[in-house]
Design a protein around this motif. Sequence first.
Motif, PDB file in Angstrom:
ATOM      1  N   UNK A   8     -16.145  10.780   9.823  1.00  0.00           N
ATOM      2  CA  UNK A   8     -16.459  11.457   8.568  1.00  0.00           C
ATOM      3  C   UNK A   8     -15.980  12.910   8.552  1.00  0.00           C
ATOM      4  N   UNK A   9     -15.129  13.280   9.487  1.00  0.00           N
ATOM      5  CA  UNK A   9     -14.617  14.645   9.537  1.00  0.00           C
ATOM      6  C   UNK A   9     -13.181  14.694  10.015  1.00  0.00           C
ATOM      7  N   UNK A  10     -12.560  15.863   9.830  1.00  0.00           N
ATOM      8  CA  UNK A  10     -11.191  16.032  10.288  1.00  0.00           C
ATOM      9  C   UNK A  10     -10.184  15.820   9.180  1.00  0.00           C
ATOM     10  N   UNK A  11      -9.572  14.664   9.125  1.00  0.00           N
ATOM     11  CA  UNK A  11      -8.532  14.377   8.140  1.00  0.00           C
ATOM     12  C   UNK A  11      -9.119  14.291   6.732  1.00  0.00           C
ATOM     13  N   UNK A  12      -8.253  14.403   5.745  1.00  0.00           N
ATOM     14  CA  UNK A  12      -8.695  14.253   4.360  1.00  0.00           C
ATOM     15  C   UNK A  12      -9.315  12.883   4.145  1.00  0.00           C
ATOM     16  N   UNK A  13      -8.702  11.863   4.685  1.00  0.00           N
ATOM     17  CA  UNK A  13      -9.251  10.509   4.549  1.00  0.00           C
ATOM     18  C   UNK A  13     -10.673  10.435   5.093  1.00  0.00           C
ATOM     19  N   UNK A  14     -10.912  11.041   6.239  1.00  0.00           N
ATOM     20  CA  UNK A  14     -12.244  11.020   6.839  1.00  0.00           C
ATOM     21  C   UNK A  14     -13.242  11.852   6.033  1.00  0.00           C
ATOM     22  N   UNK A  15     -12.809  13.019   5.551  1.00  0.00           N
ATOM     23  CA  UNK A  15     -13.728  13.871   4.790  1.00  0.00           C
ATOM     24  C   UNK A  15     -14.109  13.243   3.453  1.00  0.00           C
ATOM     25  N   UNK A  16     -13.235  12.426   2.903  1.00  0.00           N
ATOM     26  CA  UNK A  16     -13.544  11.746   1.643  1.00  0.00           C
ATOM     27  C   UNK A  16     -14.426  10.525   1.847  1.00  0.00           C
ATOM     28  N   UNK A  17     -14.525  10.043   3.080  1.00  0.00           N
ATOM     29  CA  UNK A  17     -15.146   8.746   3.338  1.00  0.00           C
ATOM     30  C   UNK A  17     -16.581   8.643   2.815  1.00  0.00           C
ATOM     31  N   UNK A  18     -17.438   9.616   3.174  1.00  0.00           N
ATOM     32  CA  UNK A  18     -18.839   9.501   2.761  1.00  0.00           C
ATOM     33  C   UNK A  18     -18.999   9.645   1.246  1.00  0.00           C
ATOM     34  N   UNK A  19     -18.377  10.636   0.586  1.00  0.00           N
ATOM     35  CA  UNK A  19     -18.471  10.672  -0.882  1.00  0.00           C
ATOM     36  C   UNK A  19     -17.983   9.389  -1.552  1.00  0.00           C
ATOM     37  N   UNK A  20     -16.946   8.774  -1.013  1.00  0.00           N
ATOM     38  CA  UNK A  20     -16.465   7.514  -1.589  1.00  0.00           C
ATOM     39  C   UNK A  20     -17.469   6.391  -1.362  1.00  0.00           C
ATOM     40  N   UNK A  21     -18.107   6.380  -0.196  1.00  0.00           N
ATOM     41  CA  UNK A  21     -19.144   5.375   0.058  1.00  0.00           C
ATOM     42  C   UNK A  21     -20.318   5.549  -0.905  1.00  0.00           C
ATOM     43  N   UNK A  22     -20.670   6.804  -1.159  1.00  0.00           N
ATOM     44  CA  UNK A  22     -21.752   7.062  -2.117  1.00  0.00           C
ATOM     45  C   UNK A  22     -21.355   6.575  -3.505  1.00  0.00           C
ATOM     46  N   UNK A  23     -20.139   6.869  -3.908  1.00  0.00           N
ATOM     47  CA  UNK A  23     -19.690   6.380  -5.222  1.00  0.00           C
ATOM     48  C   UNK A  23     -19.783   4.860  -5.289  1.00  0.00           C
ATOM     49  N   UNK A  24     -19.364   4.201  -4.229  1.00  0.00           N
ATOM     50  CA  UNK A  24     -19.379   2.732  -4.222  1.00  0.00           C
ATOM     51  C   UNK A  24     -20.793   2.180  -4.438  1.00  0.00           C
ATOM     52  N   UNK A  25     -21.791   2.765  -3.776  1.00  0.00           N
ATOM     53  CA  UNK A  25     -23.149   2.227  -3.924  1.00  0.00           C
ATOM     54  C   UNK A  25     -23.713   2.554  -5.303  1.00  0.00           C
ATOM     55  N   UNK A  26     -23.341   3.704  -5.859  1.00  0.00           N
ATOM     56  CA  UNK A  26     -23.786   4.040  -7.213  1.00  0.00           C
ATOM     57  C   UNK A  26     -23.148   3.099  -8.218  1.00  0.00           C
TER      58      UNK A  26
END
Length: 363
Positions: free
Chosen positions: A199-217
């Motif tokens: 969930x940190x470092x690269x852009x892909x990793x930093x976006x991971x948790x916000x994208x997971x939150x969007x998915x559950x919403x």
Amino acid sequence: MSALFTPLALRSLTLDNRIIIAPMCQYSATDGRASDWHLIHLGNLALSGAGLLILEATAVEPAGRISPGDLGIWDEETEGVLADVIARVRAWSPMPLGVQLAHAGRKASSAVPWKGGAQLSIEDGGWTTVSASDVPFNPKDRAPLALDAAGLDRVRAAFGAAAARAARAGFDMVEVHAAHGYLLHQFLSPLSNQRTDDYGGSLENRMRFPLEVFDVVRAAFPDDKPVVVRISASDWVEGGWDVEQSVAFVNALKARGLDAIHVSSGGLHLDQKIPLSAGYQVPFAERIKAETGVPTIAVGLITEPAFAEELLVAGKADAIGIARGALYDPRWPWHAAAALGASVHAAPQYLRCQPSGLRQLFK
């Protein structure tokens, strides 16, 4: 016909016009429960003639509140009280209503603005905050706890549960708050996210948790109703989150079913340098709209109807968000319609106030 007063369709929701009253925190709840202030405040704005009213940042868990006065939707009681307020507003206004689901992360546990806004001590009613990393917003603040796997699961689930509660409460749309330095923004920006895991470092990793939150919403909210995300397109700090990363994030959200993007900026770092001027955030909205094709809401010192109209005609945005301007002038949409030769919905109790020279102003 005025561009500002043309309809806008988002899934099954069609807005009468493209004026959106953006979320504005009121810090007037009790343990997350909406109060009489919310009924007065929302009732007033729901009679403004805007196309959509989005409620303030509404915490998905108690620790996610900016202040002890923040609105919440984390259990049956907070849901029920808010649903009652919404039902009472709806009895007098046909305006669509949205709610902004939020978690303040490291910017939580703060005093209300009129009491200074500083972080509250534990002794004064504050609480332990969480974030992507243990980096405080202000060096004087207590360091937040970096969310571990269990914490990520808890917050993710809280967003999903809040979206389901919002649906039961009768909201027409939800907006996921990933702007202004709050928790999801804290994951996105390399200035606040110093994790070394997935969930940190690269852009892909930093976006991971916000994208997971969007998915559950998105999964928890009715499929025919829109889900919107608000972002800060720039930290206004060198080496921070910027518009290029924002475009990548919005494209990733688009692939997951995003219906519109609400483009703001700033709020993450004390060193931000923001050049304030009329429409100063519009270039971010314009670029994101052009490069993603996602319907875009522009905000930021857009106070004149002619300027709002100009932005839409030029294709720089699809809708205009009004916040402080709506507090200052709750009839801003009426006045915009008068200036642009359009008409707007008004409650029958107010029809007699229509100026004699504007007989077509009210629908």
